[in-house]
Motif scaffolding. Structure first.
Motif, PDB file in Angstrom:
ATOM      1  N   LEU A  78      35.746  36.817  36.530  1.00  0.00           N
ATOM      2  CA  LEU A  78      35.794  38.229  36.613  1.00  0.00           C
ATOM      3  C   LEU A  78      34.435  38.128  37.339  1.00  0.00           C
ATOM      4  CD1 LEU A  78      35.263  38.932  32.973  1.00  0.00           C
ATOM      5  CD2 LEU A  78      37.005  39.896  34.611  1.00  0.00           C
ATOM      6  N   LYS A  79      34.149  39.573  38.098  1.00  0.00           N
ATOM      7  CA  LYS A  79      32.965  39.659  39.073  1.00  0.00           C
ATOM      8  C   LYS A  79      31.335  39.465  38.221  1.00  0.00           C
ATOM      9  CE  LYS A  79      35.493  42.903  42.013  1.00  0.00           C
ATOM     10  NZ  LYS A  79      35.228  44.482  42.426  1.00  0.00           N
ATOM     11  N   THR A  80      30.491  39.124  39.097  1.00  0.00           N
ATOM     12  CA  THR A  80      29.713  38.126  38.517  1.00  0.00           C
ATOM     13  C   THR A  80      28.889  40.018  36.959  1.00  0.00           C
ATOM     14  OG1 THR A  80      28.721  37.305  40.384  1.00  0.00           O
ATOM     15  CG2 THR A  80      26.516  38.129  38.759  1.00  0.00           C
ATOM     16  N   SER A  81      28.982  41.222  37.490  1.00  0.00           N
ATOM     17  CA  SER A  81      28.087  41.961  36.507  1.00  0.00           C
ATOM     18  C   SER A  81      29.414  42.205  35.382  1.00  0.00           C
ATOM     19  CB  SER A  81      28.187  43.807  37.377  1.00  0.00           C
ATOM     20  OG  SER A  81      29.657  43.644  37.378  1.00  0.00           O
ATOM     21  N   GLN A  82      31.142  42.044  35.548  1.00  0.00           N
ATOM     22  CA  GLN A  82      31.620  41.836  34.908  1.00  0.00           C
ATOM     23  C   GLN A  82      31.505  41.225  34.061  1.00  0.00           C
ATOM     24  OE1 GLN A  82      34.913  41.786  36.782  1.00  0.00           O
ATOM     25  NE2 GLN A  82      35.789  44.281  36.757  1.00  0.00           N
ATOM     26  N   ALA A  83      31.005  39.541  34.206  1.00  0.00           N
ATOM     27  CA  ALA A  83      30.499  38.550  33.632  1.00  0.00           C
ATOM     28  C   ALA A  83      29.430  38.990  32.687  1.00  0.00           C
ATOM     29  CB  ALA A  83      30.621  37.110  34.516  1.00  0.00           C
ATOM     30  N   ALA A  84      28.908  38.928  33.263  1.00  0.00           N
ATOM     31  CA  ALA A  84      27.226  39.408  32.353  1.00  0.00           C
ATOM     32  C   ALA A  84      27.777  40.222  31.089  1.00  0.00           C
ATOM     33  CB  ALA A  84      26.343  39.993  33.117  1.00  0.00           C
ATOM     34  N   ALA A  85      28.714  41.077  30.944  1.00  0.00           N
ATOM     35  CA  ALA A  85      29.244  42.155  30.247  1.00  0.00           C
ATOM     36  C   ALA A  85      29.359  42.179  29.292  1.00  0.00           C
ATOM     37  CB  ALA A  85      29.934  43.452  31.157  1.00  0.00           C
ATOM     38  N   HIS A  86      30.340  40.912  29.890  1.00  0.00           N
ATOM     39  CA  HIS A  86      31.564  39.863  28.969  1.00  0.00           C
ATOM     40  C   HIS A  86      30.763  39.545  28.051  1.00  0.00           C
ATOM     41  CE1 HIS A  86      35.316  38.081  26.966  1.00  0.00           C
ATOM     42  NE2 HIS A  86      34.752  37.411  27.944  1.00  0.00           N
ATOM     43  N   VAL A  87      29.919  38.679  28.807  1.00  0.00           N
ATOM     44  CA  VAL A  87      28.993  37.352  27.463  1.00  0.00           C
ATOM     45  C   VAL A  87      27.879  38.276  26.314  1.00  0.00           C
ATOM     46  CG1 VAL A  87      27.273  35.739  27.602  1.00  0.00           C
ATOM     47  CG2 VAL A  87      29.249  35.968  29.473  1.00  0.00           C
TER      48      VAL A  87
END
Length: 282
Positions: A252-261
């Motif tokens: 995932l992109k950085t923003s997507q990874a942060a949102a996922h976690v």
């Protein structure tokens, strides 16, 4: 009717009156008395309110005030309240819950008009008490948007709220709402409450997938309150968060990874985004 049989009039002002959400037996004595003593009733649908008043044996002028009401309609009511007692009702439940009544109350207060609120039936509160989900903290967020992206955006925004989430939903959109909750808020317990106070009242809990399968096989009817439990309360330490971020960053992109976690842990998304940027730079 003799003069002595007529109910004594109320003082001028605005009276917010909760009405039944299904079972007419839920009308309170105080609500019935206020509707009998007021000068007129402002309502969403004159047909719905007219049916209730006939059931109560009450006849009053009915003035429409709904989502399409504008400043002119509001001013008419405000002018009347200066010399008359005006009751405000919704089609069902407590007024101002997902309807435009708050504007009327706000302007009445600004104008120095007395405002009185009569407590009574409320679908979100009833659903919360039936669901078995945590009720010490909850957030009522009205209707979920109809469009897929807007629906997901709202769920993303509320993902880190450590409270039970309460929404209104319609039967035709329930399946899509459950699908979105399963994707955006994985691992949450969900409750679907419908036909509250009526003969076929139902409150069913489970995972979004379980509920979606059930209601696909048994298409729901009636109005729905949709509840989503809070994120897990397990404490996630820094090492665990880093491990989850590293795994997410692989695909995932950085923003997507942060949102996922953030969805998985309930941690602040901005903090996780900053940490994900650090991990990308290692």
């Amino acid at each position: 009717m003799n003069d002595t049989d007529r109910p004594e009039p109320l003082s001028n002002g605005l009276y917010i009156v909760a009405t039944p959400i299904g079972n007419l037996g839920d009308i309170t004595l105080r609500a019935k008395e206020t509707l009998a003593r007021c000068d007129a009733v402002a309502c969403e649908d004159t047909r719905v309110t007219g049916k209730l008043l006939r059931h109560l044996g009450i006849s009053k002028p009915l003035w429409r005030y709904d989502d399409h009401a504008g400043e002119r309609d509001r001013q008419r009511l405000l002018d009347a309240m200066r010399t008359q007692a005006i009751a405000l009702v919704s089609d069902a439940g407590t007024p101002l819950i997902s309807d435009p009544g708050y504007r009327l109350v706000s302007e009445a207060r600004e104008a120095g008009i007395p405002v009185t609120s009569l407590p009574g039936p409320s679908a979100p509160i009833m659903a919360l008490t039936l669901s078995g989900l945590p009720s010490d903290r909850f957030l009522f967020a009205g209707f979920l948007p109809n469009k897929d992206k807007a629906r997901r955006d709202v769920l993303e925004e509320l993902a880190s709220v450590r409270s039970t989430l309460v929404f209104f939903e319609t039967a035709p959109r329930l399946g899509k709402a459950l699908e979105a909750i399963g994707e955006v808020l994985p691992g949450r317990e969900v409750a679907v409450a419908r036909e509250l106070t009526k003969l076929y009242e139902e409150c069913r809990t489970g995972s979004p997938t379980q509920l979606a399968l059930h209601f696909e096989a048994h298409p729901p009817r009636g109005e729905i309150v949709l509840l989503v439990g809070p994120p897990a309360t397990d404490v996630v330490n820094e090492a665990d968060a880093d491990a989850l971020l590293r795994e997410a960053l692989e695909t995932l992109k950085t923003s997507q990874a942060a949102a996922h976690v953030a969805r998985l842990t309930g941690l602040d998304r901005r903090m996780l985004y900053a940490r994900a940027m650090e991990l990308r730079g290692e």
